[in-house]
Design an enzyme around this catalytic site. Sequence first.
Site, short mmCIF file in Angstrom:
data_model
loop_
_atom_site.label_atom_id
_atom_site.label_comp_id
_atom_site.label_asym_id
_atom_site.label_seq_id
_atom_site.Cartn_x
_atom_site.Cartn_y
_atom_site.Cartn_z
N CYS A 187 -2.71 44.60 92.92
CA CYS A 187 -2.96 44.39 91.49
C CYS A 187 -2.07 43.28 90.92
CB CYS A 187 -2.81 45.72 90.74
SG CYS A 187 -3.76 45.70 89.21
N HIS A 219 -6.33 49.11 93.31
CA HIS A 219 -5.20 49.94 93.76
C HIS A 219 -5.61 50.78 94.97
CE1 HIS A 219 -2.26 49.29 90.54
NE2 HIS A 219 -3.31 49.07 89.79
N GLU A 264 -3.85 52.21 97.09
CA GLU A 264 -2.95 53.34 97.37
C GLU A 264 -3.51 54.67 96.89
OE1 GLU A 264 -2.45 50.94 95.16
OE2 GLU A 264 -1.24 51.56 93.43
N1 GLN Z 1 -0.52 43.64 84.33
C1 GLN Z 1 -1.62 43.26 85.14
C2 GLN Z 1 -2.94 43.40 84.40
O1 GLN Z 1 -3.04 44.09 83.43
C3 GLN Z 1 -1.66 44.06 86.43
C4 GLN Z 1 -1.91 45.51 86.23
C5 GLN Z 1 -1.51 46.35 87.41
O2 GLN Z 1 -0.78 45.92 88.29
N2 GLN Z 1 -1.94 47.59 87.41
O3 GLN Z 1 -3.92 42.83 84.80
#
Ligand code: GLN
Length: 539
Positions: free
Chosen positions: A381, A507, A509
């Site tokens: 992410c 994500h 994970e």
């Molecule tokens: N802050 C980044 C976004 O909003 C990544 C978000 C995250 O890592 N969950 O796109």
Amino acid sequence: MKYIFVTGGVVSSLGKGLAASSLGTLLEHRGLKVIMQKFDPYLNIDPGTMNPYEHGEVYVLDDGAETDLDLGHYERFTHTNLSKLNNLTSGQVYSTVLEKERAGKYQGSTVQVIPHVTNEIKARVHEVAEKMGGDVIITEIGGTVGDIEGLPFLEAIRQFGHEVGHGNVLYIHTTLVPYIKAAGELKTKPTQQSIAKLREIGIGPHIILCRTEMPLDADVRHKISLFCNVPIEAVIEVRDVKHSIYEVPLKLHEERLDDMVCKFLELPTPQPDLTSWRKFVQRVIHPTHHARIGVVGKYIELQDAYKSIYEALTHAGAANDCKVDIVRIDAESIEKAGPDLYLNGLQGILIPGGFGDRGTEGKIAAARYARENCIPFFGVCLGMQIAVIEYARNVCGLTGASSLEFDKGTPHPVISLMEEQKKVINLGGTMRLGTWVTDLLAGSKAYDLYQSATITERHRHRYEFNSDYKETLESNGLVISGTSPNGELAEIVEIPTHPFFVACQFHPEFLSKPNHPHPIFHGFVKAAMNHHGTPPPTC
Ligand code: GLN
């Protein structure tokens, strides 16, 4: 349907979630269909707006619900299919009650905690039971008995037990039995007092799970049994496990917890066959290989902030017969002292998700270090966004490239706000959330790892790869190996000349389980295991 309610007393962080999940594991292995849910007495609608320092990781479900991290344990320890129904907060309860009041649904009555709030809580248990079906629902009540905010939940589960009747409901209370070194004794008083507190509300627990550092001897068990009014077999020792949280179901089984529960709830079931669980635990505890993997984040000192990432690394480690030594690295330290001091000697570098600009330059330096030194790299992410920024700056020569999240005035917003996000005003529950489909590029590393042309993964982000820079980045060697089905959103990027450089916008994970490691984590740990510090000639 049978109902189990798990409460906690004395102190927080007793591992109630783990105990509840482990009971879920045991009941599933006895052939029962188990549903898990969590009640959280705080007033936030969900933990999505909370700082990790407050709450640890926010766990995302398929349907996009942002939930308590205990739901992560539930999904890892059982096959329960979770949705937004399975995590209820006081905030949700009150907002529903107030909406109904405004809509005139209470027909002129005074709206009160009892019965309106408690009815709403009970209704959720029934709703989950009806919609999900199954044999047993395990409901964990967050917080500690004695908290003011937990009272409506406890009253609701008391009433619930009264309504469904004896033999259909079981109350399990988790407490602490502290060891006082100076006296050389385990103390039962906090447990007695916490049970007394529960009794004031009208709940007499049937089983007591005693967290302890020392074995509970016969005397201590007898005392707790007598003063807390439970049979001696219902005093269950939950000693701190030495190596892995996945040992907990095995320990609870040794204490015959699942036998007791099934007997009490009249669920005639065979003994669980825990062979494959035991094998998994053995692989976690006694692996042949080792890999030192650095996780570069900004909440590194907090055990719970990257919980699912650490668990996914453990699962992938077990599948590779490899112990993953996780080295937690604060991104800001890299900013101060440079990457070499912290990253030299690592066999893999992972940058997890995150928000805000603190530590981002340290993360960018870490991604560069991994790329230039051919160290296996995995970005998740925010970690993918960091990898893209680094590539734009240092390979494509786009000086000052950044994300609009950290630098509104960047000359090269290689990470920008998604179109649909531009109109968003409220912060809660408004990100791109939940399961989305990704198409994989044939012949890519991602394709090779998943062995599939399409995948679904869980998302939680507002920003994304800016497609205006697609051509520049691609012509400089970055491969976009995963995209949304319409081809517009970049979901995975990789560097084909590097031994392992993969970063994803989702994500992964959240989809890793003990005996089903996630393919990217599996490949990453394998690459780390095989990285011995000498860069291959292709890199
Ligand atoms: N802050 C980044 C976004 O909003 C990544 C978000 C995250 O890592 N969950 O796109």
